[in-house]
Design a protein around this motif. Structure first.
Motif, PDB file in Angstrom:
ATOM      1  N   ARG A  84       0.792  -1.229   0.000  1.00 34.60           N
ATOM      2  CA  ARG A  84       0.000   0.000   0.000  1.00 34.60           C
ATOM      3  C   ARG A  84       0.821   1.274   0.000  1.00 34.60           C
ATOM      4  O   ARG A  84       1.853   1.358   0.634  1.00 34.60           O
ATOM      5  N   HIS A 110      -0.949  -4.831   3.646  1.00 31.69           N
ATOM      6  CA  HIS A 110      -2.257  -4.964   4.284  1.00 31.69           C
ATOM      7  C   HIS A 110      -2.271  -6.196   5.192  1.00 31.69           C
ATOM      8  O   HIS A 110      -2.009  -7.294   4.737  1.00 31.69           O
ATOM      9  N   ASP A 151     -10.138  -6.739   3.476  1.00 31.30           N
ATOM     10  CA  ASP A 151     -11.251  -5.794   3.541  1.00 31.30           C
ATOM     11  C   ASP A 151     -12.438  -6.377   2.812  1.00 31.30           C
ATOM     12  O   ASP A 151     -12.335  -6.754   1.647  1.00 31.30           O
ATOM     13  N   HIS A 157     -16.777  -0.816   4.940  1.00 35.15           N
ATOM     14  CA  HIS A 157     -16.134  -2.130   4.806  1.00 35.15           C
ATOM     15  C   HIS A 157     -15.773  -2.648   6.180  1.00 35.15           C
ATOM     16  O   HIS A 157     -15.719  -1.894   7.153  1.00 35.15           O
ATOM     17  N   HIS A 177     -12.632  -4.366   8.052  1.00 31.67           N
ATOM     18  CA  HIS A 177     -11.253  -4.849   8.013  1.00 31.67           C
ATOM     19  C   HIS A 177     -11.226  -6.038   8.965  1.00 31.67           C
ATOM     20  O   HIS A 177     -11.424  -5.898  10.165  1.00 31.67           O
TER      21      HIS A 177
END
Ligand SMILES: [Zn+2]
Length: 284
Positions: free
Chosen positions: A173, A184, A188, A263, A265
Motif C-alpha cells: 500500500r 495490508h 477488507d 467495509h 477490516h
C-alpha cells in the motif's frame, strides 16, 4: 521354546504398539508468505509436552479434544509464516508421550511469494489528521493479545460478512500522504453500513473499543494464540470479557476511523503475527 518366545514378543508388539503410537500431520508443506501451517498430533496416550520450532521461534502445541471413536488424544498448533518469508524452511515438531521417550520429527516447508500489486489509497487527508493515533492504538491492540489460553476454535472459521473482497491480505500500500512500504495485514470486505458482523469463531472478547484511527474495533481471543480483529465498525454489540460463539453477531459494518468507504477490516493474528484469514476457511 524359542518359537514360543518369538510368539509372545509378537503378541506383545501387536497389542502394545498401537497403544504408544502417535503421529504428526501437517495440513500442507507448501504455503504462501503470510499463511499458516497447521500441525496436528494424534496419540493413543496423552502427550505431556510438545512444541513446534519454526524460523527460530518456538510455538506451543495445544490440547484439542479426545475422540472417543478413534480413542485418540488430539493436539494442534497453528504456526504463522511471516509476510516476506521465502524459500525452504525447516520445521521441528517435538513431543513427549506420557509413557516413553520424547520424539522429534523434521518437516520442510516451502514458502511461496504472495502475488500482490501495489495500490494507492486515497484517504482524503484522514491519514494526516488521524494517523497520529495509530501508534498508541496499535499498542493497545497488541496488549489485548498477550493471553495464551486453551483452544476454543474449530475449523473452518466463518467469513464475518458477505460482500466483495475490496482489498486482499498482503497487498502493498501507498497512502496519499506519501507513506509507503507496509502491507495490508487483513482482508477488507466491502458491505453496506449496518450489515451484521459475525464472530469468525468461538472465543472471548479481548478488546471492544472506539478508536480514532482504526475506528470501532473488536478483538476476539480464540485460544491457542489465535485472535481475530474487526475494525472500522459502525456499532459494537459486545463487551470485553464476554464469551461469543461462532456466528454470534458482534456489531455492524461501518466506515469509522481511517476508512475510504463502508467495509470490514478483518484480520487474524497468530501469536501477534498477522496471517491470511483465507487459510482459516477450510476444515482441519
Ligand atoms: Zn483493511
Amino acid at each position: 521354546m524359542r518359537l514360543k518366545a518369538v510368539l509372545l514378543v509378537s503378541i506383545f508388539l501387536l497389542f502394545a504398539a498401537p497403544l504408544y503410537c502417535a503421529y504428526v500431520m501437517l495440513d500442507t508443506n507448501t504455503v504462501k508468505e503470510g499463511g499458516v501451517v497447521k500441525v496436528k498430533i494424534g496419540s493413543k496416550i496423552p502427550v505431556k509436552a510438545s512444541e513446534v520450532e519454526f524460523m527460530n521461534k518456538k510455538y506451543p502445541v495445544f490440547f484439542r479434544r479426545y475422540d472417543p471413536v478413534s480413542r485418540e488424544y488430539g493436539y494442534i498448533s497453528v504456526v504463522p509464516v511471516p509476510l516476506d518469508a521465502v524459500g525452504r524452511k525447516k520445521m521441528q515438531i517435538r513431543y513427549l508421550p506420557q509413557k516413553g521417550s520424547s520424539v522429534e520429527k523434521t518437516e520442510y516447508i516451502n514458502i511461496r511469494p504472495l502475488r500482490s500489486e501495489e495500490s494507492l489509497i486515497q484517504t482524503g487527508g484522514k491519514v494526516f489528521t488521524l494517523g497520529k493515533y495509530l501508534k498508541e492504538e496499535n499498542i493497545l491492540i497488541a496488549k489485548s493479545q498477550e493471553e495464551i489460553t486453551p483452544v476454543k476454535y474449530d475449523f473452518p472459521f466463518l467469513r464475518p460478512v458477505p460482500g466483495r473482497l475490496s482489498s486482499p491480505f498482503g497487498k502493498k500500500r501507498v497512502y496519499d500522504d506519501g507513506s509507503v512500504g507496509w502491507r495490508h495485514k487483513g482482508m477488507d470486505l466491502a458491505s453496506p453500513i449496518g450489515t451484521e458482523i459475525k464472530a469468525a469463531n468461538t472465543g472471548t472478547v479481548a478488546l471492544a473499543e472506539d478508536m480514532k484511527a482504526h475506528g470501532n474495533t473488536v478483538v476476539i481471543n480464540h485460544g491457542g494464540g489465535v485472535y481475530s480483529l474487526y475494525q472500522h465498525m459502525q456499532e459494537i454489540y459486545v463487551k470485553k470479557g464476554i464469551v461469543v460463539k461462532k456466528g454470534d453477531i458482534i456489531g455492524t459494518v461501518g466506515s469509522t476511523g481511517i476508512s475510504t468507504g463502508p467495509h470490514l477490516h478483518w484480520q487474524i493474528n497468530v501469536f501477534k503475527e498477522p496471517v491470511n484469514p483465507g487459510d482459516f476457511m477450510t476444515e482441519f
